[in-house]
Design a protein around this motif. Sequence first.
Motif, mmCIF file in Angstrom:
data_model
loop_
_atom_site.group_PDB
_atom_site.id
_atom_site.type_symbol
_atom_site.label_atom_id
_atom_site.label_comp_id
_atom_site.label_asym_id
_atom_site.label_seq_id
_atom_site.Cartn_x
_atom_site.Cartn_y
_atom_site.Cartn_z
ATOM 1 N N GLN A 1 0.829 -1.199 0.000
ATOM 2 C CA GLN A 1 0.000 0.000 0.000
ATOM 3 C C GLN A 1 0.869 1.258 0.000
ATOM 4 O OE1 GLN A 1 -3.595 0.129 0.032
ATOM 5 N NE2 GLN A 1 -3.159 -1.935 -0.718
ATOM 6 N N GLU B 1 3.985 1.301 -1.160
ATOM 7 C CA GLU B 1 4.702 1.337 -2.433
ATOM 8 C C GLU B 1 3.803 1.837 -3.557
ATOM 9 O OE1 GLU B 1 6.398 -2.528 -3.035
ATOM 10 O OE2 GLU B 1 8.071 -2.093 -1.677
ATOM 11 N N ALA B 2 2.552 1.366 -3.556
ATOM 12 C CA ALA B 2 1.639 1.816 -4.602
ATOM 13 C C ALA B 2 1.419 3.322 -4.508
ATOM 14 C CB ALA B 2 0.308 1.075 -4.487
ATOM 15 N N SER B 3 1.310 3.839 -3.278
ATOM 16 C CA SER B 3 1.119 5.280 -3.103
ATOM 17 C C SER B 3 2.333 6.051 -3.591
ATOM 18 C CB SER B 3 0.886 5.610 -1.629
ATOM 19 O OG SER B 3 -0.085 4.779 -1.083
ATOM 20 N N GLU B 4 3.508 5.554 -3.221
ATOM 21 C CA GLU B 4 4.734 6.237 -3.646
ATOM 22 C C GLU B 4 4.884 6.197 -5.152
ATOM 23 O OE1 GLU B 4 7.993 4.501 -1.520
ATOM 24 O OE2 GLU B 4 7.497 5.555 0.346
ATOM 25 N N ALA B 5 4.607 5.033 -5.715
ATOM 26 C CA ALA B 5 4.777 4.889 -7.158
ATOM 27 C C ALA B 5 3.837 5.825 -7.921
ATOM 28 C CB ALA B 5 4.522 3.437 -7.572
ATOM 29 N N LEU B 6 2.692 6.155 -7.321
ATOM 30 C CA LEU B 6 1.755 7.071 -7.979
ATOM 31 C C LEU B 6 2.183 8.527 -7.808
ATOM 32 C CD1 LEU B 6 -1.657 5.451 -7.046
ATOM 33 C CD2 LEU B 6 -0.786 5.801 -9.356
ATOM 34 N N GLY B 7 3.194 8.751 -6.989
ATOM 35 C CA GLY B 7 3.678 10.116 -6.796
ATOM 36 C C GLY B 7 2.964 10.854 -5.678
ATOM 37 N N LEU B 8 2.162 10.124 -4.872
ATOM 38 C CA LEU B 8 1.481 10.778 -3.750
ATOM 39 C C LEU B 8 2.521 11.242 -2.731
ATOM 40 C CD1 LEU B 8 -1.498 8.344 -3.034
ATOM 41 C CD2 LEU B 8 -1.596 10.552 -4.170
ATOM 42 N N GLY B 9 2.338 12.439 -2.211
ATOM 43 C CA GLY B 9 3.236 12.915 -1.163
ATOM 44 C C GLY B 9 2.914 12.222 0.147
#
Lengths: 245, 495
Positions: free
Chosen positions: B394, B396-404
Motif C-alpha cells: 500500500q 509502495e503503490a502510493s509512492e509509485a503514484l507520486g502521492l506525497g
Amino acid sequence: MTTLIRLENVNKHYGSFQALNNINLEIKEGEVVCVIGPSGSGKSTMIRCINLLEQYDADGKITVENMSVQKGKDLKQVRAEVGMVFQNFNLFPHLTILQNIMLAPLRVRRMSQEQAETLALSLLGKVGIAEQARKYPAQLSGGQQQRVAIARALAMEPKALLFDEPTSALDPEMVGEVLDVIRKLADTGVTMIIVTHEMGFARQVADRVIFMDCGQIVEQGTPTELFDNPKEVRTRNFLKAVLNH
Amino acid sequence: MRRTLAFATLIILLLAYPLTSFAQSGTDKEIIVGANIGNVPWEFQDTNGEFIGFEIDLVKEAAKRLNREIKILNVPFNGLFSAVQSGRIDIAISSIGITEKRLESMSFTQPYYDSDQSLTTVKGNGINSLEDLKGQIVAVDTGSTGDMWATANQQKYGFAEIRRYEGLAPAMLDVAIGRVKGYISDIPALLYYTKDKPNLEVVERIPTGGRYALMMAKNKPLVSEVNAVISTLKEEGFINALHKKWFGVPAEPTTSTVEIVDMPSANNGNLLNFFDTFLNKQVFLQTYPMLIAGLITTIQLGLLSIISGLVLGLILSLIRLYAAKPLQAIVKVYIDIFRSIPLLVLLIIIFYALPFIGLNLSPFSAAAVSLTLVSGAYTAEIFRAGIEAIPKGQFEASEALGLGYRHMMGDVILPQAIKIVIPPLTNNCINVIKDTALASVVAMPDLLKQATQAQAVAANPTPLIAAAVIYLMFLLPLVLWVSKLEKRYKKEGAK
C-alpha cells in the motif's frame, strides 16, 4: 528516438549480498522491453530502482527524461512520469475502483473531480471493466483487479510503465485477459519495461528482450535473436529449462 | 485510587449485604472500628505507624471496658457511612457530627465533644473573615459538616466555588499554594494542625454547634453498650483527661466532654431495610441533580481528554515511525514513561507540584492534561500497531503514484489503519472515561465525587448505586459495541 530512461553503473547491495551488478541500460521512448531471468536474478530490483522504491548504491546513476532519480523535490515528478503495476496489484481496498483510479490525478495532477472521473471512466473502458466502477477491489477477480491497477497507473498519463511480474499472482485462466490489455497498450506507443515469466508473450510484444542472472544483464537483443539464437550459455540453459516444461 | 476503590467496594457491598447480619451474630468477636486516619488530633499515625489520637484512645478504652478485642481500619471519611451500614465496621470515628439526616439511617452514642466549624487561611493572604471570601474559592472535605455548612451558606457569603477534597492534607496543600483561599473544617482539628505551622491561621470560628459521637449501624445492641461505657468514662473524668492530653487544656464543665447527656434519637427512627438503604427513592430524587452535574463534568473531561489524546497519539505515532532517529528515540522514551506512570501519581504531580514552578492549573485542566498525556501514549502505540499492520504494498503503490507523504497517510494508510485500531481505541476511550473518576483527588466534581458527596450528606449509599448504574448505562453499550466490531473484523479477516 530519444532516450527516456538511462541506468549507468547501477549497483545495489543488501549488506554483503549484491543484488545488482553494474547495470547499464538505455530505454528509448516508445520502446517495449521485456526482462526475463531466474528468480532472484535482480529483475524486480532493477525496475524498482527506476522509481526509487529501492535505493541503489551511491556510485550509480539513473535518469528519467534527464531528471536524476534520487530523493528530493524532483522525485515526485519522476514518479508521476513513471507508472508501476505490481505483482500483487496493491489496489487500495477501502476505495472503490473509480476512487482508486481518481486518487492520484486529484492529488498529484490537481485535476477537478469531474475531469478525474471522466478520465477514470474512459480508462476503465479501455481495460474493459467500466461496469465495475462502483465496486470495491475485493469484489473483483484477480484479473480484473490487475486491469484496474493498470488503469490506475495510466491515469497519471505516464511516459513509461513498469510492470513487475504482472501475471505471476493470477490464476492461469486470468493471465490472458491481463496480457491482452498490456499488448494493446504496447500498440499505443507508451514506453514499457515488463518483468515477466511469460516467454510467449515476451516474444510477441517486446522490441527488445533482456536476460538477467545474478544481478547482471547477461544478454539482450530482439526476441528472435534472444529466443532463437542465444549466445550465452546461461541464457541457453535458462530458456531450455523454462521452455521444456 | 480511593475513588476506584470506593467504586469497587460499592459492588462488593451490595453483594455482601445479605451476609452481614449473619456475620455479626456473635457478640464476643472483636469490634472493628473505621477511622479516617490523618484527621488530627482525633485519629492519625505516629512516626512508628501506630494509630493514635483522642478518639483512638476513647474506642480502645471502651473496648477494654467491654472485654472485647479491637481492630482499627483506615477508611476515608465519606466511605465510613456505607462501611457502617453494610456491617464491614462496627463503629465509625472521625469527629463525626450528629445530624438529623444521619440519625435517620444511623445510630450515635451520646456526644463527647462540642465543636464548631472554622475558617483557616494562610497568614497575610488578605482573608481575615468569612466576608473576605466573597468571590473566592473555598476548600472543604467531601460530605463533611463543613461541606454542608459551606453549601448552605454559599450564596450568603458569595463563595465563587466550593472545592471538595479528600481530607485535610490535600486541602491545606492547596490553601498553602494559594489556589484556594480558605479551608472550612472542624475547629479542633485545625487548631491542632496549625499550632506548629506559623504561616497558617484559624481566623474565624463558625458556630455550627456540632457534637461528635461514635457512629454505628441503626439500633444495634452495641450502641447502648458503648453509650453506657461513655457515661462511665465521663464520670471517671477519663474523657476530660483525653481532652487535656490532646488539646493541652481541660474541657469546660458544661460541655458534652464532661456532662453525661442522652443518646440522640431520630424523629423517624425506623430500621431501614435493604431497599431503603441502597435503593432509596427519596434520596435518589434529592441527589439526582448533583449526579447529573457530575455526569456532565465526567463527560466533558472524558471527551476533551479522548480527543486531545487521539491527536497527540497520532502525532506521536507518526514521529515514532517516520521522523529522524533522535526524534523517534525521544518519542519512544515519552511513550514508555507515560505508559508506566500511574495516572494518579501523574495527576498529583501536575496538580500539586507544578504550581511551585509557576504552572497553576485548575482541577479540570490538570485532570485533562494528565489524562491526555497518558491516553496519548497508549493511543500512539495503538496507531503504530495499526499503521504497521498495513501491507507494504500500500505504501509502495502510493509512492509509485507520486502521492506525497501527507496524501499517502491521509488518503491511503490512515483510513485503513483506523479500521484496525477502532476496537483498541474504543477500549482506551472506556478506560479514559473510567479514569476520570481519579480526578476527584484534585477536587474535581466528577460523577463519582458528586455521588460520594451526596452519599455522605444523605448518609445513605443510594447515590453511589445510582452512579454505578449511570456509569454502566453509558459504558456498557461501548463495551458491547467493541466486542461486536472485533467479532465482525475477525470474520472479515478470516475470509
